[in-house]
Design an enzyme around this catalytic site. Structure first.
Site, short mmCIF file in Angstrom:
data_model
loop_
_atom_site.label_atom_id
_atom_site.label_comp_id
_atom_site.label_asym_id
_atom_site.label_seq_id
_atom_site.Cartn_x
_atom_site.Cartn_y
_atom_site.Cartn_z
N ASP A 78 9.25 2.94 0.07
CA ASP A 78 8.17 3.56 0.85
C ASP A 78 8.38 3.16 2.30
O ASP A 78 7.96 2.08 2.72
CB ASP A 78 6.81 3.09 0.32
CG ASP A 78 5.67 3.73 1.09
OD1 ASP A 78 5.94 4.37 2.13
OD2 ASP A 78 4.50 3.59 0.65
N TYR A 89 0.85 -1.19 0.00
CA TYR A 89 0.00 0.00 0.00
C TYR A 89 0.88 1.24 0.00
O TYR A 89 1.84 1.31 0.77
CB TYR A 89 -0.90 0.00 1.25
CG TYR A 89 -1.80 1.21 1.36
CD1 TYR A 89 -2.86 1.41 0.48
CD2 TYR A 89 -1.61 2.15 2.37
CE1 TYR A 89 -3.69 2.53 0.57
CE2 TYR A 89 -2.44 3.26 2.48
CZ TYR A 89 -3.47 3.44 1.58
OH TYR A 89 -4.28 4.55 1.70
N LYS A 146 4.12 8.86 9.07
CA LYS A 146 3.87 8.20 10.36
C LYS A 146 4.83 8.65 11.47
O LYS A 146 4.69 9.77 11.95
CB LYS A 146 3.80 6.70 10.15
CG LYS A 146 2.60 6.38 9.22
CD LYS A 146 2.11 4.97 9.20
CE LYS A 146 0.79 4.91 8.44
NZ LYS A 146 0.79 4.17 7.18
C1 LIG Z 1 0.15 4.63 5.81
C2 LIG Z 1 0.94 4.40 4.58
C3 LIG Z 1 0.92 5.27 3.49
C4 LIG Z 1 -0.05 6.42 3.41
O1 LIG Z 1 0.17 7.37 4.39
P1 LIG Z 1 -1.05 8.35 4.79
O2 LIG Z 1 -0.43 9.27 5.77
O3 LIG Z 1 -2.11 7.46 5.35
O4 LIG Z 1 -1.49 9.03 3.55
C5 LIG Z 1 1.80 5.07 2.46
N1 LIG Z 1 2.64 4.03 2.46
C6 LIG Z 1 2.69 3.16 3.48
C7 LIG Z 1 3.68 2.05 3.44
C8 LIG Z 1 1.82 3.29 4.55
O5 LIG Z 1 1.81 2.37 5.52
#
Ligand SMILES: *Cc1c(COP(=O)(O)O)cnc(C)c1O
Length: 417
Positions: free
Chosen positions: A231, A138, A259
């Protein structure tokens, strides 16, 4: 009327983000009144040990005094200027010091923005359009990422959300996690701008990279003049001061953060090699902007969190030890009924499969047993993420309640059998 009923009348699903609706576990959402350390207090007064931890955004715990103090101080000086502040420079310096691949960084407001901007930059830098992502990973909700695999691993994707134009989806190609052959196939046509990957997958449950997988991605990208984007929105500052890239010793061209970076406030960032980042506006032609980017409250929370990381790098060893204890106890209770997968303070119990290396294995989990496990944990005052495809997260504050947590979750695994 309950909060859930009032909410459902005015917000889709009663929530501002879908998994908060608790649909996968057939339960009402927990509406939160407050939190402290590892605990949250629900609006109905119940106290729960929280393993959602803002989906990994919290590293220290709820309402950590250092973060609260820093945000309060910042708020008194003004909540937004739309002009640069010295604190933004300090945070950027910390990030570039800590994360090996990041020579320069740009703050945004979410992980979604970070990945979308990194992909735009990769396309601009390579003059190519196609993005390779992995099934089960994701990267936020930007159009191009809402795509799953077709029948073949290297086929062009089809949108799996209405509202995503087919033309957009057709620039996303899907490969199989931990499968370098599928990556080679996806890269063969020579039109791929970047491969984007969660270096430890956290969004199909926790799926670690097999030995050599990340190194293999690095080599494949180099062979095809394709950029490698990590990511690290979950793994950044969670798996170590320098994230997964430091832990596994593989350096991407661009890195997405979020995060933990915001210490529980809405943050994101992307960064990487200086020559690439200098292509971003106004140094270069790649446009990307944000009215609230580098917001003072966010930056204060980020600095307070990263100060702890810099001053006490041993915290990752302590988190790892607590994680290992939890893992050992849960795996023993589970026996041959599944597997517990963990990296550091990220952990998932997969009911059913004996090993999960990709989305195909993850999607085979026993969802009924997970629902029973979720309820059994809740009965013991522990809130597990309400989906079998999410990671539990430990924070430093969980070390205080680790005995209670291990006991309750182990009993919940046993009861769910
Ligand atoms: C949570 C997440 C996102 C998206 O971040 P948001 O702040 O929710 O837009 C992107 N990549 C990874 C791996 C994530 O866990």
């Amino acid at each position: 009327m309950s909060w859930a009923e009032r909410a459902a009348a005015v917000m889709p699903g009663g929530v501002n983000s879908p998994v908060r609706a608790f649909r996968a576990v057939d339960a009402d959402p927990v509406y939160v009144a407050g939190g402290r350390g590892p605990w949250i207090e629900a609006a109905d007064g119940r106290r729960l040990i929280d393993l959602v931890c803002s989906w990994g955004a919290l590293l220290l715990g709820h309402a950590d005094p250092r973060v609260v103090e820093a945000v309060t101080e910042a708020a008194r000086r003004g909540t937004s200027f739309g002009l640069p502040t010295p604190q933004e420079v300090e945070l950027a310096e910390k990030v570039t010091r800590l994360v090996p691949s990041v020579e320069m960084v740009r703050m945004v407001n979410s992980g979604t923005e970070a990945t979308a901007a990194a992909v735009r930059l990769a396309r601009a830098a390579t003059g190519r359009d196609v993005v390779v992502k992995f099934e089960g990973c994701y990267h936020g909700h930007a159009d191009g990422f809402l795509v799953e695999a077709g029948s073949g691993a290297a086929t062009f994707g089809v949108p799996n959300s209405p509202g995503v134009p087919a033309a957009t989806a057709s620039t996303t190609r899907v490969a199989r996690y931990n499968d370098l052959e599928s990556v080679e196939e996806a890269l063969a046509s020579g039109d791929v701008a970047c491969v984007i990957v969660e270096p430890v997958a956290g969004n199909m449950g926790v799926v670690p990279p097999r030995p050599g997988f990340l190194q293999g991605l690095r080599e494949a990208c180099d062979r095809h003049d394709t950029l490698l984007v990590f990511d690290e929105v979950i793994t950044g500052f969670r798996l170590g001061p320098g994230g997964a890239q430091q832990r596994y010793g593989v350096i991407p061209d661009l890195t997405c953060l979020g995060k933990v970076l915001g210490g529980g406030t809405p943050a994101g960032a992307y960064g990487g090699r200086g020559d690439l980042m200098r292509m971003v506006s106004p140094d270069g032609p790649v446009y990307q902007a944000g009215t609230l980017a580098g917001n003072p409250l966010v930056v204060a929370a980020g600095i307070a969190t990263l100060e702890v990381v810099e001053e006490d790098p041993d915290l990752y060893r302590r988190l790892d030890e607590a994680g290992a204890r939890l893992e050992g106890s849960l795996q023993a209770a589970l026996g041959r009924d599944g597997c517990v997968q963990r990296v550091g303070s990220m952990l998932t119990v997969f009911f059913g499969p004996r090993e999960v290396a990709d989305w195909r294995a993850a999607s085979g989990v026993d969802r009924d047993r997970f629902r029973r496990f979720f309820r059994a944990a809740l009965d013991r005052d522990v809130l597990v993420p309400p989906s079998p495809f999410e990671s539990m997260f430990l924070t430093l504050s969980h070390l205080e309640v680790i005995d209670q947590l291990v006991g309750a979750l182990t009993a919940a695994v046993e009861e769910s059998a």
